[in-house]
Scaffold this active site. Structure first.
Site, mmCIF file in Angstrom:
data_model
loop_
_atom_site.group_PDB
_atom_site.id
_atom_site.type_symbol
_atom_site.label_atom_id
_atom_site.label_comp_id
_atom_site.label_asym_id
_atom_site.label_seq_id
_atom_site.Cartn_x
_atom_site.Cartn_y
_atom_site.Cartn_z
ATOM 1 N N LYS A 92 0.819 -1.213 0.000
ATOM 2 C CA LYS A 92 0.000 0.000 0.000
ATOM 3 C C LYS A 92 0.857 1.270 0.000
ATOM 4 C CE LYS A 92 -0.797 0.529 4.981
ATOM 5 N NZ LYS A 92 -1.826 0.709 6.016
ATOM 6 N N ASP A 93 2.168 1.148 0.334
ATOM 7 C CA ASP A 93 3.066 2.295 0.307
ATOM 8 C C ASP A 93 3.713 2.505 -1.053
ATOM 9 O OD1 ASP A 93 2.585 2.800 2.995
ATOM 10 O OD2 ASP A 93 4.341 1.677 3.681
ATOM 11 N N ARG A 140 -8.030 8.453 3.167
ATOM 12 C CA ARG A 140 -9.099 7.481 2.897
ATOM 13 C C ARG A 140 -9.858 7.132 4.167
ATOM 14 N NH1 ARG A 140 -9.486 2.282 4.076
ATOM 15 N NH2 ARG A 140 -7.275 2.131 4.643
ATOM 16 N N ARG A 158 0.117 10.568 12.945
ATOM 17 C CA ARG A 158 1.104 9.806 12.195
ATOM 18 C C ARG A 158 2.032 9.085 13.155
ATOM 19 N NH1 ARG A 158 4.712 12.130 8.031
ATOM 20 N NH2 ARG A 158 5.178 9.925 7.852
ATOM 21 N N ARG A 164 1.413 5.073 17.468
ATOM 22 C CA ARG A 164 -0.010 5.428 17.416
ATOM 23 C C ARG A 164 -0.795 4.728 18.521
ATOM 24 N NH1 ARG A 164 -1.361 4.674 11.143
ATOM 25 N NH2 ARG A 164 0.610 3.534 11.114
#
Length: 320
Positions: A92-93, A140, A158, A164
């Site tokens: 996904k990166d 998203r 982030r 996180r």
């Protein structure tokens, strides 16, 4: 032409706990493909940690500093310079377009694709109290969450997975969204309160999958063959086709999810306005041919992505 099997394959990766966890898994598989035992993995498949711009800058959204390519740029430069022989990325990166001379040479079997909902006060997004704070740096996830819960307050959050989770524990947010795949790879699969259906809220294209990137001339190297999962590659090809059609980046809230049943591939693609008020969605399917299945998957992604883009237009673009 089949290249001669190398004796050593140098691996490049980011230095986060998640990146190293998934890279070490691939390191063992690469060592096995080279005919070496697990205890020799560091010798035949040494890992080089490369700090990327995306890792260094943690106080702004990626769209403000150049997009998600900042998680791959320095690693790709090392590949092109010959300092490493392959890179292990979270798919996904990986941007929709790759630099000339580089290729995604292998896509291993996919992990859990779903987004994970993590909270100490509610079991699901729908159960959060009115006006609750949701932490995410993903456009998203922000847009999809606001589409379902427009009352939520979104804060930019982030950092690596453990960072996180620590911010959630410290009360900086009432809930956060993470990739279930990353939590699983770090041994934290039981942390989420629940998971979100990827058909109802399509994930980042390629989420849950890894990408083994090499120089183009190394694509047919024998050690790569055992790493490839054809089904995962087909699903990811469809999702990334949609990403390409939508010019997906950190400036667009794009989700795509493909699932395969036998020879049938189903794909759902959506894009939302950044505030979540408008949602554009297309679904489609294709029967994959025995030959050329990846091309058929990509074409379906391109078709659905183009339809979403034509309907959403400039409303889909986040302007800083």
């Amino acid at each position: 032409m089949v290249r001669q099997q190398p004796s050593v394959v140098r691996i490049g990766a980011r230095g986060s706990k998640l990146s190293l966890a998934q890279t070490r898994t691939m390191q063992l598989r690469i060592a096995a493909a080279l005919g070496a035992p697990p205890e020799a993995a560091d010798e035949v498949a040494p890992i080089t940690v490369i700090t990327t711009t995306g890792d260094r800058v943690q106080d702004r959204r990626l769209l403000e500093i150049g997009g998600k390519a900042l998680f791959t740029k320095e690693i790709e430069e090392a590949l092109l310079d010959g300092r490493i022989d392959c890179a292990v990325h979270s798919m996904k990166d990986v941007p929709a377009e790759l630099p000339p001379g580089l290729v995604i040479a292998a896509v291993p079997q996919r992990e859990d694709v779903r987004d994970a909902f993590c909270s100490k006060i509610a079991p699901r997004l729908e159960d959060l109290p009115r006006g609750a704070v949701l932490g995410t740096a993903s456009l998203r996830r922000q847009a999809q969450s606001l589409n379902r819960r427009p009352d939520l307050k979104i804060v930019m959050l982030r950092g690596n997975v453990d960072t996180r989770l620590a911010k959630l524990e410290a009360g900086e947010a009432d809930a956060i969204l993470l990739a279930q795949s990353g939590l699983n790879r770090m041994g934290l699969g039981d942390v989420p309160a629940s998971q979100i259906d990827p058909f109802e809220a399509p994930v980042a294209p390629g989420q849950g999958a890894l990408a083994i990137q090499t120089r183009t001339e190394d694509f047919h190297a024998p050690w790569l063959a055992p790493l490839r999962c054809p089904q995962t590659a087909l699903a990811v090809a469809a999702e990334r086709g949609a990403l390409f059609a939508l010019e997906g980046s950190c400036r667009t809230a794009v989700g795509a999810y493909a699932r395969i049943d036998g020879q049938r591939l189903d794909l759902v693609v959506e894009a939302l306005t950044p505030d979540g008020t408008r949602r554009f969605r297309r679904e489609g399917a294709v029967v994959l041919p025995a030959e050329g299945g990846e091309r058929a998957a990509v074409e379906l992604g391109l078709e659905l992505g183009a339809a979403v883009r034509a309907e959403g237009g400039d409303a889909l673009i986040w302007t800083v």
